[in-house]
Design a protein around this motif. Structure first.
Motif, PDB file in Angstrom:
ATOM      1  N   ALA A 390      -8.306  23.573 -39.036  1.00  0.00           N
ATOM      2  CA  ALA A 390      -9.307  24.318 -38.274  1.00  0.00           C
ATOM      3  C   ALA A 390      -8.700  25.567 -37.660  1.00  0.00           C
ATOM      4  O   ALA A 390      -9.325  26.634 -37.643  1.00  0.00           O
ATOM      5  CB  ALA A 390      -9.905  23.422 -37.187  1.00  0.00           C
ATOM      6  N   ALA A 391      -7.457  25.469 -37.162  1.00  0.00           N
ATOM      7  CA  ALA A 391      -6.783  26.637 -36.591  1.00  0.00           C
ATOM      8  C   ALA A 391      -6.547  27.699 -37.654  1.00  0.00           C
ATOM      9  O   ALA A 391      -6.671  28.911 -37.392  1.00  0.00           O
ATOM     10  CB  ALA A 391      -5.458  26.203 -35.965  1.00  0.00           C
ATOM     11  N   ALA A 392      -6.216  27.264 -38.871  1.00  0.00           N
ATOM     12  CA  ALA A 392      -6.033  28.219 -39.964  1.00  0.00           C
ATOM     13  C   ALA A 392      -7.341  28.933 -40.286  1.00  0.00           C
ATOM     14  O   ALA A 392      -7.364  30.157 -40.515  1.00  0.00           O
ATOM     15  CB  ALA A 392      -5.498  27.495 -41.202  1.00  0.00           C
ATOM     16  N   ARG A 393      -8.446  28.187 -40.295  1.00  0.00           N
ATOM     17  CA  ARG A 393      -9.739  28.811 -40.558  1.00  0.00           C
ATOM     18  C   ARG A 393     -10.083  29.830 -39.474  1.00  0.00           C
ATOM     19  O   ARG A 393     -10.630  30.905 -39.763  1.00  0.00           O
ATOM     20  CB  ARG A 393     -10.845  27.752 -40.623  1.00  0.00           C
ATOM     21  N   GLU A 394      -9.766  29.507 -38.238  1.00  0.00           N
ATOM     22  CA  GLU A 394     -10.037  30.438 -37.143  1.00  0.00           C
ATOM     23  C   GLU A 394      -9.238  31.727 -37.311  1.00  0.00           C
ATOM     24  O   GLU A 394      -9.744  32.829 -37.042  1.00  0.00           O
ATOM     25  CB  GLU A 394      -9.713  29.774 -35.811  1.00  0.00           C
ATOM     26  N   ALA A 395      -7.985  31.599 -37.761  1.00  0.00           N
ATOM     27  CA  ALA A 395      -7.179  32.800 -37.973  1.00  0.00           C
ATOM     28  C   ALA A 395      -7.757  33.663 -39.080  1.00  0.00           C
ATOM     29  O   ALA A 395      -7.790  34.902 -38.980  1.00  0.00           O
ATOM     30  CB  ALA A 395      -5.735  32.393 -38.307  1.00  0.00           C
ATOM     31  N   ILE A 396      -8.232  33.030 -40.150  1.00  0.00           N
ATOM     32  CA  ILE A 396      -8.865  33.783 -41.232  1.00  0.00           C
ATOM     33  C   ILE A 396     -10.093  34.518 -40.705  1.00  0.00           C
ATOM     34  O   ILE A 396     -10.330  35.689 -41.036  1.00  0.00           O
ATOM     35  CB  ILE A 396      -9.232  32.835 -42.391  1.00  0.00           C
ATOM     36  N   ALA A 397     -10.862  33.849 -39.855  1.00  0.00           N
ATOM     37  CA  ALA A 397     -12.058  34.471 -39.285  1.00  0.00           C
ATOM     38  C   ALA A 397     -11.713  35.669 -38.413  1.00  0.00           C
ATOM     39  O   ALA A 397     -12.536  36.578 -38.242  1.00  0.00           O
ATOM     40  CB  ALA A 397     -12.842  33.440 -38.476  1.00  0.00           C
ATOM     41  N   GLU A 398     -10.497  35.679 -37.869  1.00  0.00           N
ATOM     42  CA  GLU A 398     -10.047  36.817 -37.060  1.00  0.00           C
ATOM     43  C   GLU A 398      -9.374  37.899 -37.898  1.00  0.00           C
ATOM     44  O   GLU A 398      -8.784  38.835 -37.348  1.00  0.00           O
ATOM     45  CB  GLU A 398      -9.100  36.321 -35.968  1.00  0.00           C
ATOM     46  N   GLY A 399      -9.438  37.769 -39.214  1.00  0.00           N
ATOM     47  CA  GLY A 399      -8.963  38.826 -40.085  1.00  0.00           C
ATOM     48  C   GLY A 399      -7.580  38.638 -40.658  1.00  0.00           C
ATOM     49  O   GLY A 399      -7.062  39.541 -41.334  1.00  0.00           O
ATOM     50  N   VAL A 400      -6.943  37.495 -40.436  1.00  0.00           N
ATOM     51  CA  VAL A 400      -5.609  37.253 -40.977  1.00  0.00           C
ATOM     52  C   VAL A 400      -5.708  36.999 -42.482  1.00  0.00           C
ATOM     53  O   VAL A 400      -6.562  36.237 -42.941  1.00  0.00           O
ATOM     54  CB  VAL A 400      -4.942  36.045 -40.286  1.00  0.00           C
ATOM     55  N   ASP A 401      -4.836  37.639 -43.239  1.00  0.00           N
ATOM     56  CA  ASP A 401      -4.818  37.478 -44.696  1.00  0.00           C
ATOM     57  C   ASP A 401      -4.012  36.229 -45.052  1.00  0.00           C
ATOM     58  O   ASP A 401      -2.910  36.291 -45.578  1.00  0.00           O
ATOM     59  CB  ASP A 401      -4.211  38.712 -45.356  1.00  0.00           C
ATOM     60  N   LEU A 402      -4.579  35.069 -44.752  1.00  0.00           N
ATOM     61  CA  LEU A 402      -3.909  33.797 -44.999  1.00  0.00           C
ATOM     62  C   LEU A 402      -4.269  33.324 -46.395  1.00  0.00           C
ATOM     63  O   LEU A 402      -5.446  33.178 -46.728  1.00  0.00           O
ATOM     64  CB  LEU A 402      -4.332  32.769 -43.947  1.00  0.00           C
ATOM     65  N   ARG A 403      -3.235  33.047 -47.208  1.00  0.00           N
ATOM     66  CA  ARG A 403      -3.458  32.744 -48.617  1.00  0.00           C
ATOM     67  C   ARG A 403      -3.273  31.266 -48.978  1.00  0.00           C
ATOM     68  O   ARG A 403      -3.660  30.866 -50.082  1.00  0.00           O
ATOM     69  CB  ARG A 403      -2.502  33.575 -49.474  1.00  0.00           C
ATOM     70  N   GLY A 404      -2.626  30.478 -48.094  1.00  0.00           N
ATOM     71  CA  GLY A 404      -2.376  29.095 -48.470  1.00  0.00           C
ATOM     72  C   GLY A 404      -1.845  28.272 -47.318  1.00  0.00           C
ATOM     73  O   GLY A 404      -1.448  28.809 -46.265  1.00  0.00           O
ATOM     74  N   PHE A 405      -1.839  26.946 -47.525  1.00  0.00           N
ATOM     75  CA  PHE A 405      -1.431  25.999 -46.496  1.00  0.00           C
ATOM     76  C   PHE A 405      -0.663  24.875 -47.180  1.00  0.00           C
ATOM     77  O   PHE A 405      -1.204  24.158 -48.027  1.00  0.00           O
ATOM     78  CB  PHE A 405      -2.669  25.445 -45.789  1.00  0.00           C
ATOM     79  N   PHE A 406       0.618  24.711 -46.816  1.00  0.00           N
ATOM     80  CA  PHE A 406       1.468  23.658 -47.375  1.00  0.00           C
ATOM     81  C   PHE A 406       1.755  22.623 -46.288  1.00  0.00           C
ATOM     82  O   PHE A 406       2.314  22.962 -45.240  1.00  0.00           O
ATOM     83  CB  PHE A 406       2.797  24.240 -47.865  1.00  0.00           C
ATOM     84  N   TYR A 407       1.397  21.372 -46.555  1.00  0.00           N
ATOM     85  CA  TYR A 407       1.697  20.317 -45.595  1.00  0.00           C
ATOM     86  C   TYR A 407       3.174  19.917 -45.717  1.00  0.00           C
ATOM     87  O   TYR A 407       3.724  19.824 -46.816  1.00  0.00           O
ATOM     88  CB  TYR A 407       0.818  19.082 -45.827  1.00  0.00           C
ATOM     89  N   TRP A 408       3.805  19.654 -44.555  1.00  0.00           N
ATOM     90  CA  TRP A 408       5.141  19.081 -44.532  1.00  0.00           C
ATOM     91  C   TRP A 408       5.024  17.644 -44.050  1.00  0.00           C
ATOM     92  O   TRP A 408       4.637  17.432 -42.907  1.00  0.00           O
ATOM     93  CB  TRP A 408       6.091  19.879 -43.617  1.00  0.00           C
ATOM     94  N   SER A 409       5.381  16.698 -44.867  1.00  0.00           N
ATOM     95  CA  SER A 409       5.971  16.861 -46.169  1.00  0.00           C
ATOM     96  C   SER A 409       5.246  15.943 -47.142  1.00  0.00           C
ATOM     97  O   SER A 409       4.487  15.063 -46.736  1.00  0.00           O
ATOM     98  CB  SER A 409       7.452  16.501 -46.091  1.00  0.00           C
ATOM     99  N   LEU A 410       5.477  16.162 -48.419  1.00  0.00           N
ATOM    100  CA  LEU A 410       4.899  15.256 -49.398  1.00  0.00           C
ATOM    101  C   LEU A 410       5.390  13.832 -49.163  1.00  0.00           C
ATOM    102  O   LEU A 410       4.597  12.892 -49.120  1.00  0.00           O
ATOM    103  CB  LEU A 410       5.268  15.710 -50.815  1.00  0.00           C
ATOM    104  N   LEU A 411       6.701  13.676 -49.000  1.00  0.00           N
ATOM    105  CA  LEU A 411       7.322  12.358 -48.911  1.00  0.00           C
ATOM    106  C   LEU A 411       7.986  12.146 -47.560  1.00  0.00           C
ATOM    107  O   LEU A 411       8.525  13.083 -46.970  1.00  0.00           O
ATOM    108  CB  LEU A 411       8.406  12.215 -49.983  1.00  0.00           C
ATOM    109  N   ASP A 412       7.999  10.915 -47.075  1.00  0.00           N
ATOM    110  CA  ASP A 412       8.970  10.555 -46.046  1.00  0.00           C
ATOM    111  C   ASP A 412      10.356  10.853 -46.614  1.00  0.00           C
ATOM    112  O   ASP A 412      10.613  10.601 -47.802  1.00  0.00           O
ATOM    113  CB  ASP A 412       8.877   9.062 -45.711  1.00  0.00           C
ATOM    114  N   ASN A 413      11.257  11.355 -45.784  1.00  0.00           N
ATOM    115  CA  ASN A 413      12.543  11.775 -46.348  1.00  0.00           C
ATOM    116  C   ASN A 413      13.646  11.790 -45.294  1.00  0.00           C
ATOM    117  O   ASN A 413      13.464  11.329 -44.171  1.00  0.00           O
ATOM    118  CB  ASN A 413      12.394  13.149 -47.022  1.00  0.00           C
ATOM    119  N   TYR A 414      14.780  12.332 -45.681  1.00  0.00           N
ATOM    120  CA  TYR A 414      15.931  12.464 -44.793  1.00  0.00           C
ATOM    121  C   TYR A 414      15.639  13.561 -43.778  1.00  0.00           C
ATOM    122  O   TYR A 414      15.561  14.739 -44.134  1.00  0.00           O
ATOM    123  CB  TYR A 414      17.170  12.809 -45.618  1.00  0.00           C
ATOM    124  N   GLU A 415      15.464  13.174 -42.540  1.00  0.00           N
ATOM    125  CA  GLU A 415      15.072  14.133 -41.516  1.00  0.00           C
ATOM    126  C   GLU A 415      16.299  14.616 -40.747  1.00  0.00           C
ATOM    127  O   GLU A 415      16.411  14.480 -39.533  1.00  0.00           O
ATOM    128  CB  GLU A 415      14.024  13.513 -40.580  1.00  0.00           C
TER     129      GLU A 415
END
Length: 451
Positions: A390-415
């Motif tokens: 939702a925050a990303a959508r709000e930024a786009i609505a304010e004119g930010v040229d946001l092209r994508g969203f990558f979640y961290w992380s696909l897998l549980d891993n070595y943190e």
């Protein structure tokens, strides 16, 4: 492959809420998932850091990790089944060039060849990060990021990787989170190489940017396009409205959020930071600012949390102390504050990164994730994802040229310094059997991408 889909709440966000062509993906890092003991990889400074008692929870290391080196087809199948458009991964410098320089490791390059082809075969776009913290141990012994020569070492490594897979990746980031590479690792001391030295930190803060700029020049000379960098941002709020606390938060903001982006966009280094580390900077650093300010094709924004800062006049510079906040927290103890993502996207998009495409290259949370009956219900993570989308959508609505969203992380891993104790994935990993179990958040996100 993914098992029975658990009954979960749907996310409020859907693919249709974002502009056409907007990319949804997940991110990983080589040392955290691949298994550093496979494929003739050389030792990195994370191997030696983890081998030193007290540095990593449980004394864990990345020698096996998620065994992604062998299990990558299964992991890419999970991404494809979820409906992701892109996969952000990193190449391991220690795997590609075990000695840091010289002859590359054919097994390492062959692995990344197969991985990139596998991403493409599944209809996804590969997003490459050249450095996600696994510095070859040989170079660490030569001073690593405190040694100016690392700019040349890194550029050579970047060229080797580009020559092998650069023709097939959608975009390339030079370095992931230079604040962690330099400050967290050389001043705070909780990441490899584990130094707590202001002179080492000052040199690393400069050399990591010099390496970025030098590599950008080298790659552009080869005709590379879509080059960027991934920066982490963390809201620095004053603990109170007193002038002293406001100034303390300003110093923290300058170190964490301004140093790297301002130098890369031709503004030089913020004076608030030079006030502290200026006397410790490498000689002639001013002469490198033009090299550092290479034009970017895009910017990656990593965002997780905020911190509250109070003035600490009893401490040396930067004389600020982090204070625990009152917002709900993740298993890392990090406050959940989605509006901070919108704030940084707008701050970058309307400020130093104006005119640049921006990607959210990491956003996620660690949870106290326990399998029950072969499934894992993680409603807090689903709420976290929903709030930040939702925050990303709000930024786009304010004119930010946001092209994508990558979640961290696909897998549980070595943190990293937390070993295997913290789980960020939307896919649960049993580290004894390496069995993958998609969590409820995976299924909810998959449904959102299908809508």
């Amino acid at each position: 492959m993914t098992g029975d889909r658990p009954v979960t709440d749907d996310l409020h966000s859907a693919r249709s809420d974002f502009p056409p062509g907007f990319l949804f993906g997940a991110a990983t890092a080589a040392y955290q998932i691949e298994g550093a003991s496979f494929g003739s990889a050389g030792p990195s400074h994370w191997d030696s850091f983890a081998a030193t008692p007290g540095n990593v929870v449980g004394g864990d290391d990345g020698s096996i990790a998620c065994e992604h080196y062998h299990r990558w087809p299964e992991d890419l199948d999970l991404m494809q089944a979820a409906g992701f458009d892109a996969y952000r991964f990193s190449t391991s410098w220690a795997r590609v060039m075990p000695d840091g320089t010289g002859t590359p490791n054919p097994e390492g390059l062959d692995f990344y060849d197969r991985l990139v082809d596998g991403v493409l075969e599944r209809g996804m776009k590969p997003y490459l990060t050249l450095y996600h913290w696994d510095l070859p141990a040989v170079l660490a012994m030569k001073g690593g990021w405190t040694n100016r020569d690392i700019a040349g070492w890194f550029s050579n490594y970047a060229e080797v990787v580009y020559d092998r897979i650069g023709d097939r990746v959608a975009a390339t980031a030079t370095i992931n989170e230079p604040w962690c590479v330099a400050w967290l690792s050389h001043f705070v001391g909780v990441h490899a190489p584990g130094l707590r030295d202001i002179r080492a930190a000052a040199h690393a803060m400069h050399h990591v940017l010099l390496a970025h700029g030098t590599a950008m020049q080298a790659l552009r000379a080869k005709g590379a396009k879509d080059l960027g960098i991934v920066l982490n941002f963390e809201t620095a709020s004053p603990a109170t409205d007193t002038p002293a606390d406001i100034a303390a938060a300003g110093r923290a903001d300058a170190i964490f959020n301004r140093w790297f982006i301002e130098a890369m966009t031709g503004q030089g280094y913020p004076q608030e930071v030079l006030d502290g580390i200026g006397p410790h900077m490498p000689a002639g650093w001013q002469d490198d600012l033009d090299t550092i300010a290479q034009p970017l094709d895009w910017l990656g924004v990593n965002y997780y949390t905020r911190a509250l800062y109070a003035d600490a006049p009893d401490m040396p510079w930067p004389a600020c102390r982090a204070i625990e906040g009152t917002l709900p927290k993740t298993a890392m103890g990090w406050e959940i504050r989605p509006e901070g993502l919108r704030e940084f996207l707008v701050r970058m998009g309307q400020g130093p990164a104006r005119g640049l495409p921006i990607y959210v290259t990491e956003n996620g949370m660690a949870g106290d994730d326990i399998l029950e009956g072969g499934a894992l219900h993680d409603p807090v993570r689903m709420g976290f994802i929903d709030g930040h989308l939702a925050a990303a959508r709000e930024a786009i609505a304010e004119g930010v040229d946001l092209r994508g969203f990558f979640y961290w992380s696909l897998l549980d891993n070595y943190e990293w310094a937390f070993g295997y104790a913290k789980r960020f994935g939307i896919v649960h990993v049993d580290y004894d059997t390496q069995k993958r179990t998609p969590k409820a958040s995976y299924h909810a996100l998959s449904r959102a991408l299908a809508r």
